[in-house]
Enzyme design. Structure first.
Site, mmCIF file in Angstrom:
data_model
loop_
_atom_site.group_PDB
_atom_site.id
_atom_site.type_symbol
_atom_site.label_atom_id
_atom_site.label_comp_id
_atom_site.label_asym_id
_atom_site.label_seq_id
_atom_site.Cartn_x
_atom_site.Cartn_y
_atom_site.Cartn_z
ATOM 1 N N GLN A 150 0.698 -1.095 0.051
ATOM 2 C CA GLN A 150 0.028 -0.117 -0.039
ATOM 3 C C GLN A 150 0.982 1.141 -0.080
ATOM 4 O O GLN A 150 2.291 1.366 0.113
ATOM 5 C CB GLN A 150 -0.789 -0.089 1.388
ATOM 6 N N ASP A 208 6.036 -7.542 1.914
ATOM 7 C CA ASP A 208 5.296 -6.880 2.904
ATOM 8 C C ASP A 208 5.189 -7.730 3.804
ATOM 9 O O ASP A 208 5.541 -9.014 3.628
ATOM 10 C CB ASP A 208 4.008 -6.346 2.698
ATOM 11 N N ASP A 246 9.463 -9.851 7.311
ATOM 12 C CA ASP A 246 9.488 -9.071 8.141
ATOM 13 C C ASP A 246 10.919 -8.260 8.162
ATOM 14 O O ASP A 246 11.561 -8.997 8.338
ATOM 15 C CB ASP A 246 8.899 -9.785 9.602
ATOM 16 N N ASN A 266 11.488 0.814 2.002
ATOM 17 C CA ASN A 266 10.496 1.715 2.329
ATOM 18 C C ASN A 266 9.697 1.321 3.424
ATOM 19 O O ASN A 266 9.131 2.282 4.027
ATOM 20 C CB ASN A 266 9.667 1.458 0.969
ATOM 21 N N TYR A 302 9.309 8.168 16.347
ATOM 22 C CA TYR A 302 9.383 8.315 15.005
ATOM 23 C C TYR A 302 10.619 9.235 14.560
ATOM 24 O O TYR A 302 11.394 8.797 13.577
ATOM 25 C CB TYR A 302 8.018 8.713 14.449
ATOM 26 N N LYS A 358 13.822 8.067 12.090
ATOM 27 C CA LYS A 358 14.168 8.821 10.673
ATOM 28 C C LYS A 358 15.482 9.447 10.812
ATOM 29 O O LYS A 358 16.015 9.535 9.594
ATOM 30 C CB LYS A 358 13.009 9.551 10.381
HETATM 31 P P1 NAD Z 1 1.771 2.880 5.003
HETATM 32 O O1 NAD Z 1 1.678 2.590 6.582
HETATM 33 O O2 NAD Z 1 0.642 3.234 4.226
HETATM 34 O O3 NAD Z 1 2.693 1.618 4.500
HETATM 35 C C1 NAD Z 1 3.674 1.090 5.155
HETATM 36 C C2 NAD Z 1 3.857 -0.367 4.550
HETATM 37 O O4 NAD Z 1 5.131 -0.950 5.481
HETATM 38 C C3 NAD Z 1 2.676 -1.173 5.136
HETATM 39 O O5 NAD Z 1 2.334 -2.052 3.962
HETATM 40 C C4 NAD Z 1 3.292 -2.153 6.278
HETATM 41 O O6 NAD Z 1 2.627 -3.392 6.149
HETATM 42 C C5 NAD Z 1 4.542 -2.365 5.932
HETATM 43 N N1 NAD Z 1 5.351 -2.548 6.923
HETATM 44 C C6 NAD Z 1 5.302 -2.246 8.231
HETATM 45 N N2 NAD Z 1 6.076 -2.847 9.255
HETATM 46 C C7 NAD Z 1 6.549 -3.945 8.489
HETATM 47 C C8 NAD Z 1 7.548 -4.939 8.741
HETATM 48 N N3 NAD Z 1 8.094 -5.166 9.977
HETATM 49 N N4 NAD Z 1 8.086 -5.668 7.535
HETATM 50 C C9 NAD Z 1 7.815 -5.414 6.347
HETATM 51 N N5 NAD Z 1 6.700 -4.439 5.953
HETATM 52 C C10 NAD Z 1 6.363 -3.657 6.977
HETATM 53 O O7 NAD Z 1 3.231 4.160 5.202
HETATM 54 P P2 NAD Z 1 3.437 4.922 4.136
HETATM 55 O O8 NAD Z 1 2.873 6.394 4.280
HETATM 56 O O9 NAD Z 1 3.329 4.148 2.443
HETATM 57 O O10 NAD Z 1 4.994 5.025 4.358
HETATM 58 C C11 NAD Z 1 6.014 4.618 3.654
HETATM 59 C C12 NAD Z 1 7.303 4.922 4.088
HETATM 60 O O11 NAD Z 1 7.424 6.445 4.196
HETATM 61 C C13 NAD Z 1 7.468 4.635 5.593
HETATM 62 O O12 NAD Z 1 8.648 4.370 5.780
HETATM 63 C C14 NAD Z 1 7.056 5.982 6.267
HETATM 64 O O13 NAD Z 1 7.780 6.272 7.724
HETATM 65 C C15 NAD Z 1 7.747 6.978 5.304
HETATM 66 N N6 NAD Z 1 7.235 8.181 5.363
HETATM 67 C C16 NAD Z 1 5.871 8.521 5.278
HETATM 68 C C17 NAD Z 1 5.373 9.720 5.141
HETATM 69 C C18 NAD Z 1 3.812 9.901 5.137
HETATM 70 O O14 NAD Z 1 3.399 10.996 5.143
HETATM 71 N N7 NAD Z 1 3.099 9.049 4.724
HETATM 72 C C19 NAD Z 1 6.014 10.883 5.463
HETATM 73 C C20 NAD Z 1 7.190 10.723 5.667
HETATM 74 C C21 NAD Z 1 7.899 9.307 5.447
#
Ligand code: NAD
Length: 257
Positions: free
Chosen positions: A11, A32, A60, A87, A153, A157
């Protein structure tokens, strides 16, 4: 074309990155957690519909054996690993004084240890291949500034930026570049959770926390996953060959560093 693996691709931003790299012509492995298998299969199918080869793997990123298998299965099934996008990540919205040590460990296990394992397993494979490669990680605006209620968090990061700098210097001799992307507010499930938890802490309605944060975006809107994926496409391609160790903001103009 180089072969890419994207973690956390069921996702959100990971899915958008996987689809963009597929449009760029790469064969892609997406991974994932196993509980996300159904959504991951939808991502895999969408990639295949773009005319490239696609493999879905579950694992994982906090588990060393799991990450090792993600990397070797990619190489076995698609022929090599040339681009790794670390990611997968989790958010946590809580005042520091309320965070338990176990909660601290959980966030750092995915965002810190998970990126460390993904970077190093990918590098081992690329060094073995002798092909060089591109390793790309997910940091955040919270990797440049510690945000209140997102302290754990943010610290995780910041760690991604440090790892990215060190890895870039250690692996340059193998032809591997290492860079990270730092999104601002991306309209994904993660932000639905952050908005919900900020709303509960500050006693404001659903959507209001995101709106308040978005008010500070120079370009006047929150990000889509595709905005971030376009930058990752650059990091994964030859136009970024003379760039390594960087963690650049792709945030619509929230922070200026
Ligand atoms: P999201 O929660 O929509 O998706 C994250 C995905 O990572 C999920 O599908 C989840 O199942 C998977 N995941 C979680 N733990 C896991 C594990 N232990 N092993 C394998 N997969 C795992 O988040 P997103 O918004 O798509 O974020 C993606 C990346 O971007 C993340 O690292 C997040 O910190 C970073 N990010 C997001 C934002 C934002 O505003 N959404 C901003 C800055 C950074």
């Amino acid at each position: 074309m180089p072969i890419a693996h994207v973690t956390g691709a069921a996702q959100g931003i990971g899915k958008a990155i996987a689809l963009r790299l597929a449009k760029d012509g790469h064969d892609i492995a997406v991974s994932d957690l196993s509980i996300k298998s159904e959504d991951l299969e939808l991502t895999r199918k969408s990639i295949e519909d773009l005319g490239v080869r696609a493999v879905a793997l579950t694992g994982d990123v906090t588990d060393p054996e799991s990450v090792h298998n993600l990397v070797t299965d990619t190489a076995d099934q698609l022929g090599a690993l040339n681009i790794m996008v670390a990611n997968a990540g989790v958010a946590q919205t809580k005042a520091l004084l309320d965070v338990t040590p176990d909660e601290y460990d959980r966030v750092h296990a995915v965002n810190g240890r998970g990126v460390f394992l993904t970077y190093t397993e990918a590098a081992r494979q690329m060094i073995k291949q002798g092909t060089g490669g591109k390793i790309i990680g997910a940091s955040s605006i919270a990797g440049h500034k510690g945000f209140p209620l997102l302290g754990i968090y943010s610290s995780s990061k910041f760690g991604v930026r440090a790892l990215t700098q060190a890895a870039a210097q250690e692996w340059a001799e193998h032809g591997i570049t290492v860079n990270a992307y730092c999104p601002g507010i991306v309209d994904t499930h993660m932000w639905v959770e952050v908005d919900r938890d900020l709303g509960a802490i500050n006693n404001v309605e659903k959507g209001e926390s995101m709106k308040a944060m978005a008010a500070g975006i120079t370009l006047g809107r929150v990000s889509t996953g595709e905005d971030v994926a376009a930058y990752v496409s650059f990091l994964a391609g030859p136009d970024s060959d003379y760039m390594t160790g960087q963690s650049n903001l792709i945030d619509g103009g929230m922070l200026f560093v």
